[in-house]
Scaffold this motif. Structure first.
Motif, PDB file in Angstrom:
ATOM      1  N   GLY A 188       8.236  -1.693  -3.365  1.00 59.01           N
ATOM      2  CA  GLY A 188       7.855  -3.007  -3.886  1.00 59.01           C
ATOM      3  C   GLY A 188       6.509  -2.969  -4.588  1.00 59.01           C
ATOM      4  O   GLY A 188       6.309  -3.607  -5.627  1.00 59.01           O
ATOM      5  N   THR A 189       5.584  -2.191  -4.035  1.00 57.27           N
ATOM      6  CA  THR A 189       4.254  -2.085  -4.647  1.00 57.27           C
ATOM      7  C   THR A 189       4.341  -1.407  -6.016  1.00 57.27           C
ATOM      8  O   THR A 189       3.712  -1.838  -6.988  1.00 57.27           O
ATOM      9  CB  THR A 189       3.312  -1.278  -3.728  1.00 57.27           C
ATOM     10  N   LEU A 190       5.151  -0.346  -6.077  1.00 52.13           N
ATOM     11  CA  LEU A 190       5.331   0.340  -7.363  1.00 52.13           C
ATOM     12  C   LEU A 190       6.023  -0.592  -8.371  1.00 52.13           C
ATOM     13  O   LEU A 190       5.727  -0.565  -9.564  1.00 52.13           O
ATOM     14  CB  LEU A 190       6.158   1.610  -7.167  1.00 52.13           C
ATOM     15  N   CYS A 191       6.920  -1.416  -7.856  1.00 47.60           N
ATOM     16  CA  CYS A 191       7.610  -2.379  -8.730  1.00 47.60           C
ATOM     17  C   CYS A 191       6.601  -3.402  -9.268  1.00 47.60           C
ATOM     18  O   CYS A 191       6.579  -3.694 -10.466  1.00 47.60           O
ATOM     19  CB  CYS A 191       8.719  -3.060  -7.921  1.00 47.60           C
ATOM     20  N   LEU A 192       5.767  -3.908  -8.378  1.00 48.78           N
ATOM     21  CA  LEU A 192       4.750  -4.881  -8.800  1.00 48.78           C
ATOM     22  C   LEU A 192       3.789  -4.232  -9.810  1.00 48.78           C
ATOM     23  O   LEU A 192       3.409  -4.852 -10.818  1.00 48.78           O
ATOM     24  CB  LEU A 192       3.979  -5.404  -7.585  1.00 48.78           C
ATOM     25  N   GLY A 193       3.428  -2.975  -9.544  1.00 50.79           N
ATOM     26  CA  GLY A 193       2.568  -2.246 -10.474  1.00 50.79           C
ATOM     27  C   GLY A 193       3.216  -2.149 -11.850  1.00 50.79           C
ATOM     28  O   GLY A 193       2.553  -2.284 -12.884  1.00 50.79           O
ATOM     29  N   SER A 194       4.522  -1.924 -11.869  1.00 44.94           N
ATOM     30  CA  SER A 194       5.240  -1.832 -13.149  1.00 44.94           C
ATOM     31  C   SER A 194       5.209  -3.160 -13.884  1.00 44.94           C
ATOM     32  O   SER A 194       5.059  -3.205 -15.108  1.00 44.94           O
ATOM     33  CB  SER A 194       6.699  -1.434 -12.902  1.00 44.94           C
ATOM     34  N   VAL A 195       5.360  -4.244 -13.135  1.00 47.88           N
ATOM     35  CA  VAL A 195       5.309  -5.575 -13.755  1.00 47.88           C
ATOM     36  C   VAL A 195       3.926  -5.797 -14.378  1.00 47.88           C
ATOM     37  O   VAL A 195       3.801  -6.392 -15.447  1.00 47.88           O
ATOM     38  CB  VAL A 195       5.604  -6.678 -12.709  1.00 47.88           C
ATOM     39  N   LEU A 196       2.903  -5.259 -13.731  1.00 43.99           N
ATOM     40  CA  LEU A 196       1.531  -5.487 -14.215  1.00 43.99           C
ATOM     41  C   LEU A 196       1.156  -4.580 -15.377  1.00 43.99           C
ATOM     42  O   LEU A 196       0.571  -5.039 -16.361  1.00 43.99           O
ATOM     43  CB  LEU A 196       0.533  -5.302 -13.059  1.00 43.99           C
ATOM     44  N   VAL A 197       1.505  -3.282 -15.270  1.00 51.04           N
ATOM     45  CA  VAL A 197       0.991  -2.340 -16.280  1.00 51.04           C
ATOM     46  C   VAL A 197       2.082  -1.552 -16.988  1.00 51.04           C
ATOM     47  O   VAL A 197       1.800  -0.583 -17.680  1.00 51.04           O
ATOM     48  CB  VAL A 197      -0.016  -1.344 -15.646  1.00 51.04           C
ATOM     49  N   GLY A 198       3.339  -1.918 -16.829  1.00 51.51           N
ATOM     50  CA  GLY A 198       4.446  -1.181 -17.458  1.00 51.51           C
ATOM     51  C   GLY A 198       4.342  -1.171 -18.976  1.00 51.51           C
ATOM     52  O   GLY A 198       3.560  -1.916 -19.580  1.00 51.51           O
ATOM     53  N   LYS A 199       5.172  -0.316 -19.579  1.00 49.36           N
ATOM     54  CA  LYS A 199       5.097  -0.102 -21.030  1.00 49.36           C
ATOM     55  C   LYS A 199       5.680  -1.285 -21.815  1.00 49.36           C
ATOM     56  O   LYS A 199       5.211  -1.628 -22.890  1.00 49.36           O
ATOM     57  CB  LYS A 199       5.888   1.173 -21.350  1.00 49.36           C
ATOM     58  N   HIS A 200       6.738  -1.890 -21.289  1.00 46.30           N
ATOM     59  CA  HIS A 200       7.421  -2.975 -22.017  1.00 46.30           C
ATOM     60  C   HIS A 200       7.395  -4.276 -21.223  1.00 46.30           C
ATOM     61  O   HIS A 200       7.840  -4.303 -20.080  1.00 46.30           O
ATOM     62  CB  HIS A 200       8.884  -2.620 -22.276  1.00 46.30           C
ATOM     63  N   PHE A 242      10.560  -2.091 -17.044  1.00 36.20           N
ATOM     64  CA  PHE A 242       9.218  -2.184 -17.634  1.00 36.20           C
ATOM     65  C   PHE A 242       8.757  -0.852 -18.226  1.00 36.20           C
ATOM     66  O   PHE A 242       7.677  -0.771 -18.798  1.00 36.20           O
ATOM     67  CB  PHE A 242       8.212  -2.664 -16.587  1.00 36.20           C
ATOM     68  N   TRP A 243       9.591   0.196 -18.071  1.00 39.47           N
ATOM     69  CA  TRP A 243       9.188   1.504 -18.574  1.00 39.47           C
ATOM     70  C   TRP A 243      10.137   2.074 -19.609  1.00 39.47           C
ATOM     71  O   TRP A 243       9.707   2.750 -20.546  1.00 39.47           O
ATOM     72  CB  TRP A 243       9.065   2.502 -17.396  1.00 39.47           C
ATOM     73  N   VAL A 244      11.430   1.864 -19.431  1.00 33.69           N
ATOM     74  CA  VAL A 244      12.392   2.472 -20.362  1.00 33.69           C
ATOM     75  C   VAL A 244      13.386   1.432 -20.861  1.00 33.69           C
ATOM     76  O   VAL A 244      13.631   0.430 -20.200  1.00 33.69           O
ATOM     77  CB  VAL A 244      13.163   3.651 -19.711  1.00 33.69           C
ATOM     78  N   ARG A 245      13.976   1.729 -22.057  1.00 31.34           N
ATOM     79  CA  ARG A 245      14.837   0.738 -22.698  1.00 31.34           C
ATOM     80  C   ARG A 245      16.277   1.202 -22.894  1.00 31.34           C
ATOM     81  O   ARG A 245      17.036   0.549 -23.557  1.00 31.34           O
ATOM     82  CB  ARG A 245      14.228   0.357 -24.063  1.00 31.34           C
TER      83      ARG A 245
END
Lengths: 290, 268
Positions: A267-279, A224-227
């Protein structure tokens, strides 16, 4: 000692068990991050979960035979993991059961048979140790094993890296290339064996229920952050190390179990990424013009 | 037929318990340009995979001239690729060197230059750093063609290379195909456009689980194995379970059959 040092460093400076726990997590993350990336890219998160439990009956049998020996539990876990993987391939291919049904069946069978086997000899404390691990009590043998696994993983991954990329992006092309160089056919089994060995290593620290935490969750967050492949693996590694460092501190100061707190934070950081990540996150979907 | 480069000897190919191809025999001459046609699920892609070595026949053999496997470049269906994998266009073309470079071998400057040149040849110069998930279907297909170019193989296997590609791109890729043919490479191409088959492919093979016929394309049309008027259902033996399915579909239960009256090629 100022307040920053007190909260961020003193537990690690004062206690050897905290340093050992952090070292174990960092080494696990180093080998787990690239594996998790490729498992995630191959849409095998569910399989990974099933496999993390598949090692349990083997570990339990090893425990019955030779107690809490790292090496015998490794041999048992590896054997059980590979046998159950072969069984899942056979059932999916030659019966009408769907693949997710196979993994649910084998996951439950593995977990419950492991528990029953342990109850034949072990105490409830042994059972808790197997299910949730005990990262603060990690011994020299376990630490050595995790280190050996990490070195082996990085070495083999470097050798099969191109094949793994192709296996994710274009598996038919990989198999066509294998007709020219048959050794390419070893890419998949080698990756799978590495994954099971890493599960056994993570099992030493986090138990069968959370062994996957530091392997898979950071990689799920990274997408969700890098490609780029290398950056995604680097991001996952950084996230795993941060979760370990901060999670261990959090558990120390709140007097909560260390392994679960580390995985909970990850897991919380992962969920946060799903919610507000860049991609591809929820936020990016909202921002996307219709 | 001139000197056969690839000979299929009564091959069967299965996926688990499902037999996808049965008793297929045929030959592909050295330097030939062959279209493989047939309805959905007829085993066209399976045949290509068997020749490429992706799948192995459960029965029968695939023989090569002088018992030496020729170098092959295989272009899979775009739909089978994981398009959201984080790779650049240039990286994809470089994977064409993987069969020879292997795991540890480095890529030479000449190989990188060849990759750039191949991208230029398919009209994707300047796309090197672009991520594949940002490409259109046609651009991705052209990237795969660039990978075929760098492989410089004697045999080129293409699985539906013109699907989801606009007319201009198809024209460009056809030119490339004809150039390879002129260079004497052997080309086997799965496709479903009868107009393209008739115009550009001198040889054809028609499949439907088994080989219904193979030879010169004009003969396939004469024998009605390929036809713009023929209903594909006519090709299915009455005892075949597919027969019922195809008829049912013909009456409008399957949107895929919007061009049904155009014949077998439309169902490939």
């Amino acid at each position: 000692m100022n307040i920053v040092t007190h909260y961020l460093l003193s537990p690690y400076l004062d206690y050897g068990f905290m340093r050992r726990a952090l070292l174990a997590c960092i080494v696990l993350a180093i080998s787990g991050a690239p594996l998790g990336f490729f498992m995630n890219q191959r849409r095998m998160a569910l399989v990974s979960d099933a496999m993390s439990h598949a090692i349990f009956p083997g570990v339990a049998v090893a425990f019955l035979v030779s107690g809490l020996s790292v090496w015998s539990m490794t041999a048992g876990g590896l054997t059980a993991g590979i046998l159950i993987a072969l069984l899942s391939v056979f059932l999916s291919r030659y019966t009408q059961i769907k693949e997710d049904g196979v993994f649910t069946l084998l996951f439950l069978l593995s977990l419950t048979s492991g528990i029953v086997l342990l109850s034949l000899k072990g105490s409830n404390i042994d059972l808790l140790h197997m299910l949730f691990g005990d990262i603060l009590a990690i011994d020299n043998d376990a630490l050595l094993f995790i280190g050996i696994v990490a070195v082996l993983t990085l070495f083999v991954l470097a050798f099969i890296y191109r094949g793994l990329v192709l296996d994710c992006f274009d598996p038919d092309f990989l198999m066509a290339a294998a007709s020219k160089r048959p050794i390419i056919r070893l890419v998949r089994p080698a990756f799978f064996v590495l994954f099971v060995i890493n599960l056994v290593a993570a099992f030493q620290a986090l138990g069968t229920l959370m062994a996957l935490g530091l392997i898979l969750l950071p990689s799920i967050a990274a997408q969700f952050w890098v490609r780029q492949v290398d950056r995604a693996i680097g991001f996952a590694l950084g996230l795993a190390i941060f979760s370990s460092y901060a999670g261990l501190l959090l558990s120390y100061f709140t007097n909560t179990p260390s392994g679960p707190v580390v995985v909970l934070l990850c897991g919380t950081l992962c969920l946060g990424s799903v919610l507000v990540g860049k991609h591809g996150s929820c936020l990016s979907a909202i921002r996307k013009p219709l | 037929m001139t000197h056969p480069l690839i000979t299929l000897n009564d091959i069967f190919v299965s996926y688990g318990r499902h037999v996808a191809l049965q008793s297929v025999s045929g030959q592909f001459a050295c330097g030939s340009l062959t279209a493989v046609a047939g309805p959905n699920g007829s085993g066209k892609s399976t045949l290509l995979k068997a020749i490429a070595g992706v799948l192995h026949p459960t029965r029968g053999t695939i023989a090569f001239a002088d018992n030496v496997r020729p170098s092959m470049a295989y272009l899979p269906q775009v739909a089978h690729l994981q398009r959201d994998f984080p790779l650049s266009v240039f990286d994809v073309v470089l994977t064409g060197f993987y069969p020879e470079a292997g795991e540890a071998g480095g890529l030479s400057k000449a190989q990188k230059q060849a990759a750039s040149k191949a991208l230029g040849e398919v009209g994707l110069g300047g796309f090197e750093k672009r991520q594949i998930n940002a490409l259109s279907g046609g651009e991705l297909q052209r990237t795969l063609f660039a990978r075929v170019i760098v492989q410089n193989a004697n045999v080129i296997l293409l699985d539906e290379p013109f699907s989801a590609v606009d007319a201009a791109t198809t024209a460009r890729l056809i030119q490339l195909l004809l150039k390879w043919h002129e260079e004497g490479r052997t080309i086997i191409c799965v496709l479903h456009d009868l107009l393209l088959i008739k115009k550009y492919f001198p040889e054809s093979m028609v499949l439907q689980g088994k080989c219904l016929g193979s030879g010169h394309t004009h003969q396939m049309f004469e024998q009605k194995l390929l036809s713009f008027d023929l209903d594909m259902a006519e090709l299915v033996p009455p005892e075949d379970p597919l027969h019922h399915q195809t008829h049912r579909d013909h009456h409008g239960h399957n949107h895929d059959h919007g061009h049904h009256k155009h014949g077998p090629g439309d169902h490939a």
